[in-house]
Design a protein around this motif. Structure first.
Motif, PDB file in Angstrom:
ATOM      1  N   MET A  47       2.472 -12.851   3.404  1.00 25.80           N
ATOM      2  CA  MET A  47       3.103 -13.897   2.710  1.00 25.80           C
ATOM      3  C   MET A  47       2.072 -14.299   1.645  1.00 25.80           C
ATOM      4  O   MET A  47       0.886 -14.677   1.982  1.00 25.80           O
ATOM      5  N   ASP A  48       2.215 -14.324   0.140  1.00 29.11           N
ATOM      6  CA  ASP A  48       1.303 -14.674  -0.794  1.00 29.11           C
ATOM      7  C   ASP A  48       1.103 -16.223  -0.781  1.00 29.11           C
ATOM      8  O   ASP A  48       1.903 -16.941  -0.007  1.00 29.11           O
ATOM      9  N   THR A  49       0.053 -16.576  -1.616  1.00 27.64           N
ATOM     10  CA  THR A  49      -0.256 -17.943  -1.571  1.00 27.64           C
ATOM     11  C   THR A  49       0.807 -18.879  -2.111  1.00 27.64           C
ATOM     12  O   THR A  49       1.234 -19.921  -1.631  1.00 27.64           O
ATOM     13  N   ALA A  50       1.391 -18.276  -3.248  1.00 31.42           N
ATOM     14  CA  ALA A  50       2.523 -19.165  -3.928  1.00 31.42           C
ATOM     15  C   ALA A  50       3.860 -19.215  -3.000  1.00 31.42           C
ATOM     16  O   ALA A  50       4.116 -20.698  -3.109  1.00 31.42           O
ATOM     17  N   THR A  51       4.114 -18.205  -2.147  1.00 32.66           N
ATOM     18  CA  THR A  51       5.266 -18.479  -1.162  1.00 32.66           C
ATOM     19  C   THR A  51       4.646 -19.484   0.010  1.00 32.66           C
ATOM     20  O   THR A  51       5.572 -20.404   0.309  1.00 32.66           O
TER      21      THR A  51
ATOM     22  N   PRO B  29      -1.729 -36.929   5.813  1.00 26.33           N
ATOM     23  CA  PRO B  29      -3.013 -36.218   5.714  1.00 26.33           C
ATOM     24  C   PRO B  29      -3.178 -34.807   5.899  1.00 26.33           C
ATOM     25  O   PRO B  29      -3.542 -34.107   5.247  1.00 26.33           O
ATOM     26  N   ALA B  30      -2.629 -34.298   7.024  1.00 30.59           N
ATOM     27  CA  ALA B  30      -2.755 -32.927   7.485  1.00 30.59           C
ATOM     28  C   ALA B  30      -1.815 -32.190   6.419  1.00 30.59           C
ATOM     29  O   ALA B  30      -2.033 -30.993   6.074  1.00 30.59           O
ATOM     30  N   GLU B  31      -0.547 -32.600   6.222  1.00 30.81           N
ATOM     31  CA  GLU B  31       0.322 -32.062   5.101  1.00 30.81           C
ATOM     32  C   GLU B  31      -0.219 -31.938   4.003  1.00 30.81           C
ATOM     33  O   GLU B  31      -0.214 -30.874   3.205  1.00 30.81           O
ATOM     34  N   ALA B  32      -0.745 -33.023   3.518  1.00 27.71           N
ATOM     35  CA  ALA B  32      -1.344 -33.365   1.878  1.00 27.71           C
ATOM     36  C   ALA B  32      -2.597 -32.069   2.059  1.00 27.71           C
ATOM     37  O   ALA B  32      -2.881 -31.341   1.141  1.00 27.71           O
ATOM     38  N   GLY B  33      -3.358 -32.204   3.163  1.00 26.65           N
ATOM     39  CA  GLY B  33      -4.491 -31.336   3.225  1.00 26.65           C
ATOM     40  C   GLY B  33      -4.009 -29.680   3.056  1.00 26.65           C
ATOM     41  O   GLY B  33      -4.925 -29.125   2.382  1.00 26.65           O
ATOM     42  N   ALA B  34      -3.110 -29.397   3.755  1.00 23.48           N
ATOM     43  CA  ALA B  34      -2.696 -28.162   3.849  1.00 23.48           C
ATOM     44  C   ALA B  34      -2.406 -27.591   2.465  1.00 23.48           C
ATOM     45  O   ALA B  34      -2.610 -26.328   2.025  1.00 23.48           O
TER      46      ALA B  34
ATOM     47  N   ALA C  77      -2.994 -25.189  -3.054  1.00 21.86           N
ATOM     48  CA  ALA C  77      -2.974 -25.390  -4.516  1.00 21.86           C
ATOM     49  C   ALA C  77      -4.322 -24.993  -5.099  1.00 21.86           C
ATOM     50  O   ALA C  77      -4.407 -24.627  -5.965  1.00 21.86           O
ATOM     51  N   ALA C  78      -5.511 -25.248  -4.201  1.00 18.98           N
ATOM     52  CA  ALA C  78      -6.658 -24.972  -4.800  1.00 18.98           C
ATOM     53  C   ALA C  78      -6.871 -23.453  -5.056  1.00 18.98           C
ATOM     54  O   ALA C  78      -7.480 -22.837  -6.085  1.00 18.98           O
ATOM     55  N   GLY C  79      -6.327 -22.697  -4.101  1.00 23.66           N
ATOM     56  CA  GLY C  79      -6.515 -21.265  -4.242  1.00 23.66           C
ATOM     57  C   GLY C  79      -5.864 -20.592  -5.208  1.00 23.66           C
ATOM     58  O   GLY C  79      -6.030 -19.580  -5.832  1.00 23.66           O
ATOM     59  N   LEU C  80      -4.637 -21.427  -5.769  1.00 28.46           N
ATOM     60  CA  LEU C  80      -3.823 -20.851  -6.730  1.00 28.46           C
ATOM     61  C   LEU C  80      -4.295 -21.500  -8.265  1.00 28.46           C
ATOM     62  O   LEU C  80      -3.951 -20.770  -9.150  1.00 28.46           O
ATOM     63  N   GLY C  81      -5.302 -22.196  -7.990  1.00 24.04           N
ATOM     64  CA  GLY C  81      -5.432 -23.183  -9.373  1.00 24.04           C
ATOM     65  C   GLY C  81      -4.232 -24.001  -9.852  1.00 24.04           C
ATOM     66  O   GLY C  81      -4.327 -23.772 -11.266  1.00 24.04           O
TER      67      GLY C  81
END
Length: 221
Positions: free
Chosen positions: A1-5, A24-29, A34-38
């Motif tokens: 599964m890709d990062t966007a999915t 906090p866990a949901e937001a952190g994940a 999101a950081a990985g996708l820019g």
């Protein structure tokens, strides 16, 4: 599964929760993905068929939305908009939203944008200034009007479904309905057909005569 999915599924999963704010866990994940996708923009649309159309038009324009930091997320219903917008705010991903809405659903989008701090004192005509573009009825209606009923039936023929559509037209419940209504109903009769035709119809559009909401959204992105 890709990062966007994975990001899309994370956002949808959170919005399905009963809580009003992400944990906090949901937001952190979500932030990690999101950081990985820019990630810079999340496009919120009504359903998977709208997502298919947006992504198909981007492809026709030679664009790869994920490479631009854009992910399209289906809401699964306009009344969920506030929950999705909260995850995009400063307590969540802290990215800008954009999207499509139906004219009948504008009030939910206006309320959601106000409640989550993405707009103040907004009127329907202000939605485009914050990245949301309104379809006359829905995106399917916009595509049918852009192509015309003959053009849509040509796409149906190209997809090998014209005989099935002709049989559908002869059903008692359909005989007296306008062709536009028949086309809309036909595309929603089988699971996956609406999404399939959203892409097929978008691929058949004249790029010089695009439905205004689609054209506006892609230009905004």
């Amino acid at each position: 599964m890709d990062t966007a999915t994975r990001l899309r599924q994370t956002v949808i999963s959170w919005a399905a929760d009963d809580s009003d704010t992400p944990t906090p866990a949901e937001a952190g994940a979500a932030r990690e993905l999101a950081a990985g996708l820019g990630l810079r923009t999340v496009v919120l649309v009504e359903g998977v068929s709208d997502r298919a159309a947006v992504e198909a038009l981007a492809e026709r324009q030679g664009r790869v939305l994920t490479a631009e930091g854009v992910v399209v997320v289906p809401l699964g219903g306009a009344t969920s908009i506030t929950r999705f917008l909260r995850l995009l705010g400063p307590d969540g991903l802290d990215v800008r939203p954009a999207g499509l809405c139906d004219a009948a659903e504008q009030r939910f989008f206006l309320q959601g944008l106000e409640r989550t701090g993405f707009g103040t004192g907004l009127a329907p005509e202000d939605l485009e200034t914050v990245g949301f573009f309104t379809c006359h009825a829905d995106l399917e209606d916009e595509l049918i009007r852009a192509l015309g009923t003959d053009g849509v039936q040509q796409v149906i023929d190209d997809q090998g479904d014209l005989r099935t559509f002709r049989l559908f037209q002869r059903q008692p419940a359909q005989r007296e309905r306008p062709v536009e209504a028949q086309l809309r109903r036909f595309m929603g009769t089988i699971g996956g057909r609406k999404e399939h035709y959203a892409r097929a119809l978008t691929e058949a559009l004249d790029l010089g005569r695009l439905p205004r909401p689609l054209e506006g959204l892609l230009a905004h992105l």
